[in-house]
Design an enzyme around this catalytic site. Sequence first.
Site, mmCIF file in Angstrom:
data_model
loop_
_atom_site.group_PDB
_atom_site.id
_atom_site.type_symbol
_atom_site.label_atom_id
_atom_site.label_comp_id
_atom_site.label_asym_id
_atom_site.label_seq_id
_atom_site.Cartn_x
_atom_site.Cartn_y
_atom_site.Cartn_z
ATOM 1 N N GLU A 138 -42.005 24.596 -27.523
ATOM 2 C CA GLU A 138 -41.461 23.863 -28.676
ATOM 3 C C GLU A 138 -42.457 22.819 -29.149
ATOM 4 O O GLU A 138 -43.292 22.357 -28.374
ATOM 5 C CB GLU A 138 -40.172 23.154 -28.241
ATOM 6 C CG GLU A 138 -38.914 23.450 -28.971
ATOM 7 C CD GLU A 138 -38.878 23.357 -30.483
ATOM 8 O OE1 GLU A 138 -39.904 23.461 -31.161
ATOM 9 O OE2 GLU A 138 -37.756 23.184 -30.985
ATOM 10 N N ASP A 139 -42.339 22.435 -30.414
ATOM 11 C CA ASP A 139 -43.220 21.389 -30.928
ATOM 12 C C ASP A 139 -42.737 20.001 -30.508
ATOM 13 O O ASP A 139 -43.486 19.212 -29.972
ATOM 14 C CB ASP A 139 -43.349 21.481 -32.462
ATOM 15 C CG ASP A 139 -42.006 21.557 -33.187
ATOM 16 O OD1 ASP A 139 -40.945 21.558 -32.538
ATOM 17 O OD2 ASP A 139 -42.023 21.615 -34.437
ATOM 18 N N ASP B 17 -36.347 15.957 -30.356
ATOM 19 C CA ASP B 17 -35.914 14.745 -31.053
ATOM 20 C C ASP B 17 -34.507 14.411 -30.557
ATOM 21 O O ASP B 17 -34.351 13.846 -29.481
ATOM 22 C CB ASP B 17 -35.997 15.040 -32.561
ATOM 23 C CG ASP B 17 -35.728 13.827 -33.439
ATOM 24 O OD1 ASP B 17 -35.937 12.709 -32.971
ATOM 25 O OD2 ASP B 17 -35.325 14.011 -34.601
ATOM 26 N N PHE C 186 -41.736 9.470 -37.894
ATOM 27 C CA PHE C 186 -41.772 10.845 -38.364
ATOM 28 C C PHE C 186 -43.213 11.339 -38.377
ATOM 29 O O PHE C 186 -44.071 10.772 -39.041
ATOM 30 C CB PHE C 186 -41.147 10.995 -39.741
ATOM 31 C CG PHE C 186 -40.846 12.433 -40.039
ATOM 32 C CD1 PHE C 186 -39.707 13.041 -39.537
ATOM 33 C CD2 PHE C 186 -41.747 13.205 -40.768
ATOM 34 C CE1 PHE C 186 -39.458 14.386 -39.767
ATOM 35 C CE2 PHE C 186 -41.503 14.555 -40.999
ATOM 36 C CZ PHE C 186 -40.354 15.145 -40.499
ATOM 37 N N ARG D 232 -48.514 21.314 -42.002
ATOM 38 C CA ARG D 232 -48.601 21.966 -40.692
ATOM 39 C C ARG D 232 -50.039 22.192 -40.246
ATOM 40 O O ARG D 232 -50.330 22.296 -39.054
ATOM 41 C CB ARG D 232 -47.894 23.327 -40.725
ATOM 42 C CG ARG D 232 -46.385 23.242 -40.952
ATOM 43 C CD ARG D 232 -45.765 24.616 -40.706
ATOM 44 N NE ARG D 232 -44.412 24.726 -41.216
ATOM 45 C CZ ARG D 232 -43.314 24.323 -40.556
ATOM 46 N NH1 ARG D 232 -43.419 23.798 -39.370
ATOM 47 N NH2 ARG D 232 -42.120 24.474 -41.100
HETATM 48 P P1 IMP Z 1 -33.748 18.045 -32.596
HETATM 49 O O1 IMP Z 1 -32.782 19.186 -32.694
HETATM 50 O O2 IMP Z 1 -33.190 16.785 -33.212
HETATM 51 O O3 IMP Z 1 -34.262 17.800 -31.198
HETATM 52 O O4 IMP Z 1 -34.955 18.370 -33.551
HETATM 53 C C1 IMP Z 1 -35.918 19.229 -33.200
HETATM 54 C C2 IMP Z 1 -36.597 19.796 -34.410
HETATM 55 O O5 IMP Z 1 -36.635 18.889 -35.503
HETATM 56 C C3 IMP Z 1 -38.039 20.075 -34.079
HETATM 57 O O6 IMP Z 1 -38.200 21.367 -33.563
HETATM 58 C C4 IMP Z 1 -38.732 19.844 -35.402
HETATM 59 O O7 IMP Z 1 -38.745 21.061 -36.127
HETATM 60 C C5 IMP Z 1 -37.893 18.837 -36.121
HETATM 61 N N1 IMP Z 1 -38.442 17.471 -35.999
HETATM 62 C C6 IMP Z 1 -37.959 16.446 -35.263
HETATM 63 N N2 IMP Z 1 -38.704 15.343 -35.390
HETATM 64 C C7 IMP Z 1 -39.705 15.671 -36.224
HETATM 65 C C8 IMP Z 1 -40.841 14.936 -36.734
HETATM 66 O O8 IMP Z 1 -41.097 13.755 -36.442
HETATM 67 N N3 IMP Z 1 -41.651 15.635 -37.565
HETATM 68 C C9 IMP Z 1 -41.435 16.928 -37.918
HETATM 69 N N4 IMP Z 1 -40.402 17.643 -37.450
HETATM 70 C C10 IMP Z 1 -39.543 17.028 -36.615
HETATM 71 MG MG MG Z 2 -39.304 23.030 -34.132
#
Ligand code: IMP
Ligand code: MG
Length: 182
Positions: free
Chosen positions: A98-99, A102, A151, A164
């Site tokens: 995963e990237d 959050d 962000f 990206r």
């Molecule tokens: P979560 O479900 O809130 O954990 O969000 C995860 C997904 O939100 C990641 O896989 C990203 O695609 C996107 N995301 C969360 N924070 C960022 C950020 O700071 N920049 C870009 N994408 C983000």
């Molecule tokens: Mg993602």
Amino acid sequence: MQEDVAKILIGHEDLRRRTAELAGQIKTDYEGQDLVLICVLKGAVMFLVDLMKELQRPLEVDFMAVSSYGASTRSSGVVRLTKDLDMSLEGRNVLVVEDIVDSGRTLQYLTNVLKLRQPASLRICALLDKRERREVNVAVDYVGFVIPNEFVIGYGLDYGEVYRNLPFVGVLKPELYKMPDA
Ligand code: IMP
Ligand code: MG
């Protein structure tokens, strides 16, 4: 594009060095075992490529996509599987790449979906961890960098599908993104 970056958070060389370290750890942990990497599209693509180049051992790769964000900067909490895997995971050692973690909702959803497919093991490797934003508990086994609540864009990560291809992780100038409704 570069002029939209407030600051570089993690430079190219630090990304390379940390990815090599993670690959070393993964190689040791999966020594003599089979390994399937699952890349979560699209954000994890750059990380996957660099990680798999460092993982000089047999492995398989597959891709899946989920959506939760749209063009906004905050998770809706609703996650949808938009592209499924091509392969079966039954009895396989699965490592999700995963990237960023959050709120944790995306990975919580994903791990629930993947567990149902009866892998022999299931672990998570995330490049970035925005730990202070966590809303649900997810066990991330390999973490590249813990980052502050800003962000970020680049090295796979987007804002509105752009940025990206930046070769570093940077902070987007705050005036450039729409604050999500609270
Ligand atoms: P979560 O479900 O809130 O954990 O969000 C995860 C997904 O939100 C990641 O896989 C990203 O695609 C996107 N995301 C969360 N924070 C960022 C950020 O700071 N920049 C870009 N994408 C983000
Ligand atoms: Mg993602």
